[in-house]
Design a protein around this motif. Structure first.
Motif, PDB file in Angstrom:
ATOM      1  N   GLY A  78       1.170  -1.266   0.032  1.00  0.00           N
ATOM      2  CA  GLY A  78       0.015  -0.566  -0.046  1.00  0.00           C
ATOM      3  C   GLY A  78       0.503   1.424  -0.196  1.00  0.00           C
ATOM      4  O   GLY A  78       2.217   1.088   0.819  1.00  0.00           O
ATOM      5  N   ARG A 117      -3.989   3.907  -0.509  1.00  0.00           N
ATOM      6  CA  ARG A 117      -4.251   3.038  -1.816  1.00  0.00           C
ATOM      7  C   ARG A 117      -3.748   2.177  -1.711  1.00  0.00           C
ATOM      8  O   ARG A 117      -2.278   2.074  -1.559  1.00  0.00           O
ATOM      9  N   ARG A 127      -7.560  -3.499   6.599  1.00  0.00           N
ATOM     10  CA  ARG A 127      -7.630  -2.245   5.321  1.00  0.00           C
ATOM     11  C   ARG A 127      -8.319  -1.666   4.200  1.00  0.00           C
ATOM     12  O   ARG A 127      -8.478  -3.222   3.446  1.00  0.00           O
ATOM     13  N   TRP A 171      -8.038  -0.803   1.183  1.00  0.00           N
ATOM     14  CA  TRP A 171      -8.182  -1.331  -0.338  1.00  0.00           C
ATOM     15  C   TRP A 171      -7.916  -2.278  -0.922  1.00  0.00           C
ATOM     16  O   TRP A 171      -7.487  -3.034  -1.998  1.00  0.00           O
ATOM     17  N   ARG A 216     -11.140  -4.537  -1.001  1.00  0.00           N
ATOM     18  CA  ARG A 216     -11.868  -4.264  -1.525  1.00  0.00           C
ATOM     19  C   ARG A 216     -10.485  -4.526  -2.884  1.00  0.00           C
ATOM     20  O   ARG A 216     -11.306  -5.661  -3.927  1.00  0.00           O
TER      21      ARG A 216
END
Length: 405
Positions: free
Chosen positions: A222, A228, A256, A258, A261
């Motif tokens: 990250g 991101r 987290r 990001w 996802r």
């Protein structure tokens, strides 16, 4: 239909709405009513109707200007507007110059000599035109650059003119091309490497074959200064395919956002038929919310299931017809073809006039071999404004038909 910036799109089946969306049908209908279409074509250059920066309109609009034989003066006048308006006009004019318009070519050269956005115009035409069309502007560029507040960033055309350019921070970093895959992975696993170095390592890995050893490193990749993943990581994981699925189960449960996802996306991309009802519901919800960014990914996931995903067909048809986000149209058409190709010949044919290169490529390959279709494919093959890939695909399609005849 309105977007978040307050722009209102005309009805999707009106001439104005079709042209705003870059639909192939809009170009066809415009040629039938040129006196009505001209104001909408000019408006497409004056205002940016693209839903997203990846959408394309310049070639679509340039073809309409040429085929409708519209005067260029209103477009040339846009060169003196704000920078974004100038560049939209520039992209249309530089394509028209490729198609043989001396007026368009000289208008842009005149702007380099005297216009306010001359740096941006000079950089743009140098990417599109043959060098012999702009190399003689070197003296003008050197004289004008001396009066600019800062040096340009791009190398071309300035280094060719002997003009100093600003060095991008990345240019000061050593190339990683000579490193082996193990050495690149070591850079990614280290605690002391800066994000920029890790980004370069990911970019280098993405130019090679998929690397399974990357999977264990993903949670540590990250960005340090933003919530991101590092640029290039999503692409690297996508290239791993199903090999990333076991690890993605733990990523999807991570705190987290990001990483959660990313894990969820991997699982969705490789899920079994049990997810099909949920995907259809997701697409229906995206349509109901007019969420124009993102349904293309849902469509690609649905396409994996072929005819079993036929429940998504009505939503895909609506999205293909109405979305202002032209970049996503090809994904909807490909998904429809995977589920039921019947009735799509008209969509493939219309795509030959579409604003998006991917749509024209699809139409070139799949539109039925009717005389009007082949005539259009020949136009794409011979059009100097067309992209190299579409011209090549058109040559291949027509050459194949010649071999069969």
């Amino acid at each position: 239909m309105s977007d978040e910036y307050g722009m209102t799109y005309a009805h999707h089946h009106s001439l104005e709405g079709l042209l705003q969306r870059g639909r192939g049908l809009g170009a066809v209908r415009a040629l039938q009513v040129p006196e009505k279409a001209s104001e909408f074509v000019y408006d497409g250059i004056r205002r940016d109707w693209r839903w997203d920066g990846v959408d394309d309109r310049s070639l679509y609009l340039a073809r309409l200007v040429r085929d409708l034989r519209l005067p260029l003066a209103p477009i040339v006048d846009r060169l003196t507007a704000d920078e974004d308006s100038c560049l939209r006009a520039c992209e249309v004019l530089e394509l028209l110059a490729l198609a043989g318009s001396d007026e368009a070519r000289e208008a842009l050269r005149a702007h380099v000599r005297e216009g306010g956005h001359w740096v941006q115009v000079m950089e743009s035409v140098s990417l599109v035109w043959p060098p012999e069309w702009w190399e003689d502007l070197g003296d003008v560029a050197r004289a004008r650059m001396g009066k600019e507040a800062e040096l340009p960033w791009l190398a071309e055309p300035w280094t060719r003119f002997g003009i100093e350019v600003q060095r991008h921070p990345r240019a000061a970093r050593p190339s990683l091309a000579g490193l082996g895959t193990g050495e690149l992975l070591a850079l990614l696993s280290g605690d002391h490497a800066e994000d920029d170095v890790k980004f370069d390592a990911l970019r280098e890995l993405n130019g090679r074959g998929p690397t399974g050893e990357l999977i264990a490193l993903v949670p540590s990749l990250g960005s340090r200064n933003s919530p991101r993943p590092l640029p290039g990581l999503v692409r690297a994981v996508e290239r791993l395919g199903a090999a990333a699925v076991p690890a993605a189960r733990s990523w999807a449960a991570d705190d987290r956002p990001w990483l959660a996802r990313l894990g969820a996306d991997v699982l969705a991309d490789h899920a079994g038929p049990e997810v099909l009802p949920g995907l259809v519901e997701e697409l229906a919800a995206q349509w109901a919310a007019r969420a124009w960014c993102g349904p293309d990914r849902t469509a690609r996931r649905l396409a994996r299931f072929g005819p079993a995903a036929a429940g998504a067909v009505p939503h895909l048809r609506r999205l293909w017809l109405r979305t202002p986000h032209s970049y996503e149209r090809t994904a909807y058409l490909e998904a429809l073809a995977a589920m039921d190709r019947d009735g799509l010949d008209h969509a493939y044919t219309e795509s030959l006039w579409d604003c998006e290169e991917t749509a024209r490529l699809l139409g070139t390959a799949a539109a039925p071999a009717h005389p009007d279709v082949l005539e259009r494919v020949a136009v794409l093959r011979d059009d100097p404004m067309e992209t190299a890939d579409v011209r090549s695909a058109a040559r291949t399609r027509l050459a194949g038909l010649d071999r069969l005849s």
